[in-house]
Write an enzyme that holds these catalytic residues in place. Structure first.
Site, PDB file in Angstrom:
ATOM      1  N   HIS A  97       0.833  -1.209   0.000  1.00  0.00           N
ATOM      2  CA  HIS A  97       0.000   0.000   0.000  1.00  0.00           C
ATOM      3  C   HIS A  97       0.861   1.249   0.000  1.00  0.00           C
ATOM      4  O   HIS A  97       2.001   1.228   0.457  1.00  0.00           O
ATOM      5  CB  HIS A  97      -0.931   0.000   1.214  1.00  0.00           C
ATOM      6  CG  HIS A  97      -0.207  -0.176   2.513  1.00  0.00           C
ATOM      7  ND1 HIS A  97       0.168  -1.426   2.988  1.00  0.00           N
ATOM      8  CD2 HIS A  97       0.248   0.717   3.414  1.00  0.00           C
ATOM      9  CE1 HIS A  97       0.807  -1.284   4.139  1.00  0.00           C
ATOM     10  NE2 HIS A  97       0.884   0.014   4.419  1.00  0.00           N
ATOM     11  N   HIS A  99       1.118   5.178   1.292  1.00  0.00           N
ATOM     12  CA  HIS A  99       0.575   6.167   2.227  1.00  0.00           C
ATOM     13  C   HIS A  99       0.530   7.539   1.560  1.00  0.00           C
ATOM     14  O   HIS A  99       1.501   7.951   0.930  1.00  0.00           O
ATOM     15  CB  HIS A  99       1.492   6.325   3.454  1.00  0.00           C
ATOM     16  CG  HIS A  99       1.553   5.134   4.354  1.00  0.00           C
ATOM     17  ND1 HIS A  99       0.856   5.078   5.533  1.00  0.00           N
ATOM     18  CD2 HIS A  99       2.240   3.969   4.258  1.00  0.00           C
ATOM     19  CE1 HIS A  99       1.118   3.921   6.139  1.00  0.00           C
ATOM     20  NE2 HIS A  99       1.953   3.226   5.376  1.00  0.00           N
TER      21      HIS A  99
HETATM   22  P1  AMP Z   1       2.548   0.106   7.205  1.00  0.00           P
HETATM   23  O1  AMP Z   1       3.174   0.298   8.560  1.00  0.00           O
HETATM   24  O2  AMP Z   1       3.221   0.881   6.109  1.00  0.00           O
HETATM   25  O3  AMP Z   1       2.387  -1.357   6.869  1.00  0.00           O
HETATM   26  O4  AMP Z   1       1.116   0.754   7.314  1.00  0.00           O
HETATM   27  C1  AMP Z   1       0.012   0.065   7.800  1.00  0.00           C
HETATM   28  C2  AMP Z   1      -1.024   1.106   8.092  1.00  0.00           C
HETATM   29  O5  AMP Z   1      -2.288   0.479   8.118  1.00  0.00           O
HETATM   30  C3  AMP Z   1      -0.851   1.793   9.459  1.00  0.00           C
HETATM   31  O6  AMP Z   1      -0.685   3.194   9.247  1.00  0.00           O
HETATM   32  C4  AMP Z   1      -2.149   1.471  10.196  1.00  0.00           C
HETATM   33  O7  AMP Z   1      -2.632   2.554  10.942  1.00  0.00           O
HETATM   34  C5  AMP Z   1      -3.078   1.134   9.055  1.00  0.00           C
HETATM   35  N1  AMP Z   1      -4.162   0.220   9.374  1.00  0.00           N
HETATM   36  C6  AMP Z   1      -4.090  -0.976  10.021  1.00  0.00           C
HETATM   37  N2  AMP Z   1      -5.300  -1.557  10.102  1.00  0.00           N
HETATM   38  C7  AMP Z   1      -6.177  -0.713   9.483  1.00  0.00           C
HETATM   39  C8  AMP Z   1      -7.585  -0.746   9.238  1.00  0.00           C
HETATM   40  N3  AMP Z   1      -8.353  -1.774   9.649  1.00  0.00           N
HETATM   41  N4  AMP Z   1      -8.136   0.297   8.575  1.00  0.00           N
HETATM   42  C9  AMP Z   1      -7.387   1.329   8.168  1.00  0.00           C
HETATM   43  N5  AMP Z   1      -6.047   1.416   8.354  1.00  0.00           N
HETATM   44  C10 AMP Z   1      -5.455   0.416   9.012  1.00  0.00           C
END
Ligand code: AMP
Ligand code: ZN
Length: 131
Positions: A97, A99
């Protein structure tokens, strides 16, 4: 199924910013800054490095469009576009994903630190280009 695949399938609720056949963008639950959004391909790839090259064009086009909309409509001054790749790099959800982190001022709770170089740049280039 991973948590983002469950969101894509509608098994877990999310706040959808944008959706089409290939891409889903949702508000990040952490909201590092107001409007923090995640853009993901609907097809599951664990990491940035696993995604086929020819699928990035579309993902980045959509990311640019969504980021523009967020920055404009939330009156942000800019944004960080960030991909964490691998646990060591801070990746916590193993579904690739992007950001979008809108930036408003210097007090935003986001920081990237740059260090003084301690390496031989020519040596690094040689290593990267080997093979
Ligand atoms: P990363 O650390 O780059 O893998 O980012 C994962 C992101 O997903 C983090 O910023 C979390 O806050 C976000 N996240 C985890 N679970 C959810 C969810 N159910 N809905 C929306 N965002 C989420
Ligand atoms: Zn997934």
């Amino acid at each position: 199924m991973c948590i983002f695949c469950k969101i894509i399938e509608g098994e877990i609720p999310s706040k959808k910013v944008y959706e089409d056949e290939q891409i889903l963008a949702i508000l990040d639950i952490s909201q590092t800054t107001k409007g923090h959004t995640l853009v993901m391909p609907k097809k599951h790839y664990d990491k940035f490095l696993d995604m086929p090259e020819n699928e990035f064009g579309l993902l980045m086009e959509k990311t640019q469009r969504i980021a523009g909309q967020i920055v404009r409509n939330l009156n942000a001054k800019g944004c960080n576009i960030l991909i964490n790749t691998g646990e060591t790099a801070g990746q916590t959800v193993m579904h690739m994903h992007v950001h979008i982190i809108p930036r408003y001022d210097e007090n935003d709770t986001v920081s990237f630190s740059f260090h003084e170089n301690q390496y031989d740049l020519d040596e690094i280039l040689k290593e990267i280009k080997e093979n």
